[in-house]
Motif scaffolding. Structure first.
Motif, PDB file in Angstrom:
ATOM      1  N   HIS A  27       1.015  -1.583  -0.176  1.00  0.00           N
ATOM      2  CA  HIS A  27      -0.005  -0.061  -0.055  1.00  0.00           C
ATOM      3  C   HIS A  27       0.828   0.984   0.453  1.00  0.00           C
ATOM      4  O   HIS A  27       0.542   2.012  -0.780  1.00  0.00           O
ATOM      5  N   LYS A  28       1.876   1.220   0.903  1.00  0.00           N
ATOM      6  CA  LYS A  28       2.739   2.198   1.167  1.00  0.00           C
ATOM      7  C   LYS A  28       3.401   2.830  -0.477  1.00  0.00           C
ATOM      8  O   LYS A  28       3.831   3.754  -0.926  1.00  0.00           O
ATOM      9  N   GLN A  29       3.569   1.489  -1.176  1.00  0.00           N
ATOM     10  CA  GLN A  29       4.169   1.671  -2.694  1.00  0.00           C
ATOM     11  C   GLN A  29       3.505   1.902  -3.397  1.00  0.00           C
ATOM     12  O   GLN A  29       3.930   2.797  -4.365  1.00  0.00           O
ATOM     13  N   THR A  31       1.047   4.229  -3.095  1.00  0.00           N
ATOM     14  CA  THR A  31       0.520   5.225  -3.016  1.00  0.00           C
ATOM     15  C   THR A  31       1.972   6.608  -2.279  1.00  0.00           C
ATOM     16  O   THR A  31       1.401   7.804  -2.733  1.00  0.00           O
ATOM     17  N   LYS A  32       3.314   5.555  -3.019  1.00  0.00           N
ATOM     18  CA  LYS A  32       3.721   6.816  -3.086  1.00  0.00           C
ATOM     19  C   LYS A  32       3.891   7.713  -3.783  1.00  0.00           C
ATOM     20  O   LYS A  32       3.122   7.605  -5.172  1.00  0.00           O
ATOM     21  N   PRO A  33       4.160   9.333  -3.636  1.00  0.00           N
ATOM     22  CA  PRO A  33       3.763  10.363  -4.196  1.00  0.00           C
ATOM     23  C   PRO A  33       4.744  10.317  -6.091  1.00  0.00           C
ATOM     24  O   PRO A  33       6.224   9.701  -5.266  1.00  0.00           O
ATOM     25  N   SER A 232       8.101  12.997   0.507  1.00  0.00           N
ATOM     26  CA  SER A 232       6.978  12.772  -0.196  1.00  0.00           C
ATOM     27  C   SER A 232       6.472  13.600  -0.090  1.00  0.00           C
ATOM     28  O   SER A 232       5.181  14.572  -1.042  1.00  0.00           O
ATOM     29  N   PRO A 242      -0.119  10.431  -6.306  1.00  0.00           N
ATOM     30  CA  PRO A 242       0.156   9.159  -5.167  1.00  0.00           C
ATOM     31  C   PRO A 242       0.761   8.082  -6.372  1.00  0.00           C
ATOM     32  O   PRO A 242      -0.190   8.169  -8.164  1.00  0.00           O
ATOM     33  N   TYR A 244      -0.541   5.100  -7.594  1.00  0.00           N
ATOM     34  CA  TYR A 244      -1.825   4.809  -8.117  1.00  0.00           C
ATOM     35  C   TYR A 244      -2.420   5.906  -7.701  1.00  0.00           C
ATOM     36  O   TYR A 244      -2.852   6.275  -6.618  1.00  0.00           O
TER      37      TYR A 244
END
Lengths: 403, 168
Positions: A27-29, A31-33, A232, A242, A244
């Motif tokens: 999830h973190k990857q 949504t990473k900007p 970020s 993001p 995604y």
């Protein structure tokens, strides 16, 4: 009902193997900007990766029927194409996929070059990427021989001959590559081993490192290298978004369009399987694959030794690019010299490839028939006959027709 | 893994993901959520369909091609099969036993219906015996003994001049 079931399975797994850690990481990857300047060209790396996956799957499938020996290789490929259900499709996906993969890898490299993505602190990412380019081309080179037809046999003969011109170790390299003086059963076996075992492992390791670094360092902005990298929050404030869903959607569209183009090519212009390899009959106008054409043509204009050393130096310079170009600017508009050199490099390579393509062939241009000699220079051989540019039959096909 | 604070990467704080729905009144939010859910289902359906379309050629590809199933017609020179002898050949990709008995030429699928071993003709007993677990069959393929669940399948044979033809 389904939600409760999946929720139950998730909780059961989480209790035992803490799957939530992995889910949080993904999830973190996702949504990473990413920086705001990302455009369609930033999808080329993903397209390459998709093609690698496709090559992996279609390659596994081909191995079910392919027999790697000089006596059986050609017939087994013919069998795949003519007898096995959808065998033609799997083989074409693999053959075209190889070309698409290399094409998009080259485009991706150019994109990274023009946007200064190789600069500090992403030098190591570039090095891994450069290694991937080498491995991918090796995939193409070793895979090209496997169908064991006239074109692949003699194309590989020419290709290994180039490697054999390397100063000092050329002769040794040639013998090791071929497993003897000429291309034979031994060559096929070692190319097959390299193609399906050695190179995939090396590729997997390099791509793993490359992707890790891309995610770890993030996609490069257009800021100068002497300015601290954006966090970020700063990226988001600066108009970034993001990964995604916006960028993933862009990538998905490009991937689907490219796959659709490949399917169209497969259906309308299937790559042929030529006559079975004949070690005693060299067809006229033998050339290596398109991605080696510029180097192959360049070697014609200069002594072999100088050509090989020159090509080697250019490759070395490209590999060490982040260390040679230490200027802090990333924006293409602020790097006129680098951008001009890049464009010159593209133009020279395209021109050399075109010359190699037309060399030793005959074409009718504006009604006049020309023969293009080995250097690609045209010589008039017949007066006006046709109005349009028509291509002469491929030299190899001519030989086959005669046979 | 990276130096950004995790809170900044939550989708709820990221522009473009859920900010528009935050700004909407409650009823619009539920409408928007329903629409989002519907679109997600459509996308999932399309993805599933694409997957099925892609996997179909792969499944067909791994199935053996028709030629690999073996010949439908096998010829045997009669001189190779004197009275009281047998011969094992490949018919439709599987072993078949051909027997020249007092009743004439007979052929059976030689794979024992118990666990797949190949049966053998024994001239003394005039029976076909499976060497693995002692399954026994008569000249009609019927089970005479052993742990065999079903009889041997017979294969039609015809004599053409000096050749025995198995199958069509």
């Amino acid at each position: 009902m389904i939600k409760r079931l999946t929720g139950g399975i998730y909780n059961w797994l989480d209790d035992r193997v803490e799957i939530s850690v992995l889910v949080d990481f993904v999830h973190k990857q996702m949504t990473k900007p990413v920086p705001k300047h990302l455009n369609w060209m930033f999808s080329f790396g993903t397209v390459t990766l998709v093609f690698f996956a496709s090559q992996f799957v279609s390659g596994l499938l081909l191995m079910i029927y392919y027999e790697a020996s000089a006596a059986t290789a050609y017939d087994s490929v013919k069998f795949i194409m003519e007898e096995v259900r959808f065998g033609w499709l799997i083989r074409q996906v693999h053959s075209y996929g190889a070309n698409f993969m290399i094409a998009f890898l080259l485009l991706h490299s150019l994109r990274v070059f023009f946007y200064g993505g190789y600069k500090k602190p992403r030098e190591v990412t570039w090095l891994f990427g450069f290694g991937l380019l080498g491995v991918t081309m090796s995939f193409g080179f070793t895979g090209y021989l496997l169908p064991w037809d006239q074109l692949s046999y003699w194309g590989t003969t020419v290709g290994t001959e180039i490697a054999g011109s390397t100063p000092f170790i050329g002769k040794y390299l040639l013998i090791v590559l071929r497993g003897g003086e000429t291309i034979s059963d031994v060559t096929l076996t070692r190319f097959f081993a390299a193609h399906v075992i050695v190179l995939p492992w090396v590729f997997a390791m390099l791509v793993g490192a490359h992707l890790f670094l891309i995610r770890y360092k993030g996609i490069s902005t257009l800021d100068r290298t002497d300015v601290p990298e954006k966090t970020s929050e700063e990226l988001l404030k600066d108009g970034g978004y993001p990964f995604y869903p916006k960028h993933v959607l862009k990538e998905a569209i490009v991937v689907l369009l490219v796959l659709a183009s490949m399917i169209l090519l497969i259906v309308y212009y299937p790559l042929p399987l030529h006559e079975k390899a004949d070690p005693f009959n060299t067809p006229a106008g033998v050339k290596p694959e398109w991605y080696f054409l510029s180097m192959y043509q360049a070697l014609k204009y200069m002594p072999k030794m100088i050509g090989i050393i020159g090509s080697g130096l250019v490759i070395l310079a490209l590999c060490l690019l982040p260390f040679l170009d230490r200027t802090p600017e990333r924006r293409p508009s602020k790097r006129p010299w680098a951008v001009s050199l890049g464009i010159l490099f593209i133009v020279v390579n395209l021109a050399l490839s075109l010359l190699a393509k037309v060399a030793e062939s005959e074409y009718t241009i504006g009604g006049t028939r020309y023969h293009f000699d080995t250097y690609g220079w045209p010589h008039v051989i017949a007066s006006p006959a046709e109005d349009t540019i028509t291509e002469a039959p491929e030299s190899v096909d001519e030989t086959e027709a005669e046979e | 893994m990276d130096k950004e604070t995790p809170s900044s990467q939550e989708p709820s704080e990221a522009p473009g993901i859920s900010e528009p729905s935050k700004a909407l009144p409650e009823q619009d939010t539920s409408k928007s959520d329903r629409r989002r859910g519907f679109l997600q289902k459509c996308l999932g359906g399309l993805g599933g369909l694409s997957f099925l379309l892609a996997i179909y050629p792969v499944i067909r590809y791994v199935e053996p091609p028709p030629e690999a199933e073996g010949a439908n017609r096998v010829e045997i020179d009669l001189t190779e099969l004197p009275p009281g002898t047998s011969k094992t050949v490949i018919y439709r990709g599987r072993p078949a036993v051909v027997v020249h008995s007092a009743e004439g030429y007979l052929a059976f699928n030689a794979v024992c219906s118990h666990l797949g071993c190949i049966v053998k003709w024994t001239e003394q007993d005039k029976t076909l015996i499976c060497p693995c677990h002692g399954g026994k069959f008569d000249l009609r393929g019927n089970v005479l003994g052993g742990p065999v669940p079903s009889p041997l399948v017979s294969i039609p044979v015809t004599v053409e001049v000096d050749k025995l033809i198995l199958g069509a």
